[in-house]
Design an enzyme around this catalytic site. Structure first.
Site, PDB file in Angstrom:
ATOM      1  N   TYR A 288       0.869  -1.177   0.000  1.00 46.31           N
ATOM      2  CA  TYR A 288       0.000   0.000   0.000  1.00 46.31           C
ATOM      3  C   TYR A 288       0.909   1.232   0.000  1.00 46.31           C
ATOM      4  O   TYR A 288       1.650   1.464   0.956  1.00 46.31           O
ATOM      5  CB  TYR A 288      -0.883  -0.059   1.247  1.00 46.31           C
TER       6      TYR A 288
ATOM      7  N   LYS B 159      -1.735  -1.467  -3.812  1.00 45.83           N
ATOM      8  CA  LYS B 159      -2.723  -0.406  -3.789  1.00 45.83           C
ATOM      9  C   LYS B 159      -1.963   0.908  -3.871  1.00 45.83           C
ATOM     10  O   LYS B 159      -1.169   1.243  -2.982  1.00 45.83           O
ATOM     11  CB  LYS B 159      -3.571  -0.448  -2.521  1.00 45.83           C
TER      12      LYS B 159
END
Lengths: 303, 303, 303, 303
Positions: free
Chosen positions: C137, C165
């Site tokens: 992330y 992400k």
């Protein structure tokens, strides 16, 4: 080339303007006179407090000339050449020297992302190209660059600069520089840590707030020189309260720079030091309620 | 006042220098000719890729003149007036207009911390003071300021600017601006998101790498205009590999700007577009091993 | 260890709270159900939109359990383990996996200043220590770190992560990552560049605004998959207008995070998706006038 | 609830590790003993120098227990609860209090973007929830937040904190806080401005370098208390040279945090204070040549 001694209180003068936007040379001269009467040890024209980034060459040289005529050799006149690159700095520096500056104050190149060795080369090139000594100016709030201690030490070793104006707010590097080059005069640009900087070895003060209360900084400096540190601290505390004038403006309405420099000029108008508080475009003017709050802070500070 | 149409590929030209540091006007003219031959739709002199922050006025106007003589009205010549404040921008803008620029490109004021309304006033004042249209330039890497969507919309509403060069790298604001002012030409300064920006509505491209490979960006632009997006993306991918030339220099030795702008010039020398890769002080030159790596990347890109 | 397929719309669910501050598990389950009914392809519990930094372990695992029970294997349930260091990430990750998460989402270490090789080692250590796959992330707004393309490529090469992400807002690196590792699923966290990211190769979307309008992002995703880019752009434009709800709160009164996450919850209460809009301490609640403006923006968006 | 007096030298202890990665409780106890023997006035466990962001709860409480057993009430033991949000801070704080901490040190919430009023609410909620006093910790390098003077003043007015650890490096706000709340003990985290901070009114010192040379900081503190400022400055200069150990590691290879914290531990191993210099993942270890340079700097400092 004469090397002026850099010490004491050297205020970065505001640049008084006429209604047509040109420099009010009479007001500039009177400002210089009032500063000298207050006991300052030098004059700095075209610094950040002088709206240097917003002055054109004609304004800058007019301001320098006016101050130099008043100083007449009694104290050194420093002038800023604040430009993004080496050639530009040299071009402007030559003009302020021709206008009477005894030394030129300049920063690292900006807008570009230079290496420390390029910063060193920049100052060396400027020093070699002009007929006046150079003072390095560390002002990361304006340039997004730092003059790191090893850079300053190398500039001193090469003889490229005769002093440093430190407006970094970073006392760790300030102190490291003084350890590395104890014989280089370092002037602090801090309004709020003036006594601290002097206790750590600063040669002098370049406080924008000195436009408003030069006597205060002269007292602070003399107290420090005499070792009366409690007196210096008390004066610093009073000046810290006065410095709140830079924050009265609503930064939701005008920029921080406009609020701070406008406050200096507004306070000077209130004190009768300059006739007009107008600032250069694109800065917006203060509003009356803001000026009223400045008047209140002046009164609180006993001015 | 003629308003040039802003669209297509408008490379921000490097500024070729002679051995004495002055602008090599013959090389500048030949560079302009080669770009026109490659099919570009405009020329931008004195942009960041043109070392604008390091050019003095004489260099800047010489470069503009040389390009304007070659363009001779066939395509618009944009010129940068990159200065910290309003009066300075106006002074330089007048000189580039006198030298033949069809439009002036300028940023928000910098070194100071302006409010958005002051930025709006800045562009309005510049537009009112010069005899040429103004293109706003959003380049936070250089200025530490942003031109926010509502600012650009207001500048358009007031008629202060005829276009925007967006080098912010921020496609969210880019897109918001296009929603707010769909009829304002927005040029992207991105070398790496050229096709994406065009797909989102950009009017054109101002890629520094276009100095090295103008044909590539012209192909990319034409593919996008024809709706051949896969072709545009393939060209973008090739150009992305070529763009690695800006990172060959060791930023432990020279600054990022010197490495990138030096790489453009070195690649152009290798391709025979300009005779000499030297850059303005205080930027340091590339080393031979770095130039050799650039040669390798050129070969990889089929150049 | 099963590796879930990462694609489509995977909203980062808000975490509904009861009056006593604990997770309202019934509301959480109903939220998960409504999202599945809208056609989403996965659920992400304990992301930034889920107030993850403000959840204690009990809250986090309760939220994960509730969502996992609803998903029941029909779509993957991702869960965040957002902690400053490796051991902490592992400890929390084990708990969310025990609570039913199919994959764990985690950032670079933060609070410390890590080297890229330490970031690589961090993900490798987490992947080795837990019994579920890891999704990297990139969220510099929260961590002040970046996951650079070569880092992501190395994580993929080592098998330490099954996806990324990307909430960096930086399409240059996003695109470079897709060039380096075309087979790694990359999900964009951008509410405003969803169609652009899909056109560049994103596997899916993780939009906080998907809490409020999952159908919108599902339509956008399906339009993109079908190559109906104009439809996707039109949906994106509508969602961009709706996204203004995150800016209605006065950041002179409450923090940006509280304003944005509070707005998601307030809009969901207005739409009947969750029963209560309260947020975790220390975030302050929205005021009624702010909620009223959100209602207006919902109506403008046809909701 | 007993409120410990905060003054003097309170070193932020490193966390010695065993080969299996757990806390070496024997080494921790011996470290605490050696610090007390050097004359320190308190112990701070789980600070930034203690790798707090990389410790799991078990490590943290083991370290606190070991130190508290040694201190046995003779000096206060402070313990860090460094977590992103209010509930997390409370959960960890309760554990360190149970492990024997006399006060809990915690920062503003981070990862999120809080308003000053949310920061105030955060500390108030923590103070209300735990059975020990709270010390506020301003560490923007880790949290990207500031504790502004008016926030600290309000926390003091509410009785939410018993002191401040200032690691901001900003003496302007430090001094403003002391003007606003002269009766709040403020400890400086600066290794390099210890004497300066004391001269301005700091109650004490929390120097990471105090792990390596506690006697040095004790001498510095006592010199300052006796008004022997030249002696304090000389000691500070010596410690500044020693502090260069934090910069011997190549940040092209490992992170700055790993280099600095690894250097503290390596120097302590060289001095025989702890048996093993290993650090928590994901930090990389120092290399032998770096350790050799640390040995040289120790020798230069007379250690």
């Amino acid at each position: 080339m004469t090397v002026p001694a850099l010490y004491g209180v050297i205020p970065p003068l505001v640049t008084p303007l006429s209604a047509d936007g040109s420099v009010d040379e009479k007001a500039m001269a009177e400002l210089a006179e009032s500063q000298l009467a207050a006991g300052v040890d030098g004059l700095f024209v075209g610094g950040s407090s002088g709206e240097v980034a917003l002055l054109d060459t004609e304004q800058l040289t007019a301001a320098v000339s006016a101050a130099a005529r008043v100083a007449a050799g009694s104290v050194p006149v420093l002038a800023g050449s604040i430009e993004t690159g080496t050639r530009r700095v040299i071009a402007t520096a030559r003009q302020v020297v021709a206008a009477g500056a005894d030394a030129v104050v300049t920063t690292a190149p900006f807008y570009i992302a230079p290496h420390d060795d390029e910063i060193i080369g920049h100052f060396a090139a400027v020093a070699a190209a002009i007929d006046a000594p150079v003072v390095a100016y560390d002002y990361p709030a304006g340039t997004a660059q730092r003059l790191r201690p090893h850079v300053v030490a190398e500039l001193h070793r090469q003889g490229s600069v005769i002093g440093l104006k430190d407006s970094s707010g970073d006392l760790v590097t300030f102190r490291e520089i003084l350890r590395l080059v104890p014989d280089l005069p370092v002037l602090t640009g801090s309004e709020l840590l003036a006594d601290t900087a002097l206790s750590l070895g600063a040669a002098g003060l370049v406080p924008g707030l000195g436009n408003v209360d030069p006597e205060g900084y002269v007292r602070l400096y003399r107290a420090a020189k005499d070792g009366r540190w409690a007196d210096a601290a008390a004066e610093q505390d009073r000046l810290a309260r006065l410095f709140r004038i830079v924050s009265v403006a609503d930064t939701g309405r005008i920029g921080f720079t406009a609020g701070a420099l406008g406050a200096f000029k507004a306070a000077m108008v209130l004190r009768g030091t300059i006739p007009d508080g107008r600032v250069n475009p694109p800065m917006l003017p203060l509003q009356q309620d803001e000026i009223d709050r400045i008047a209140g802070l002046l009164a609180d500070a006993g001015l």
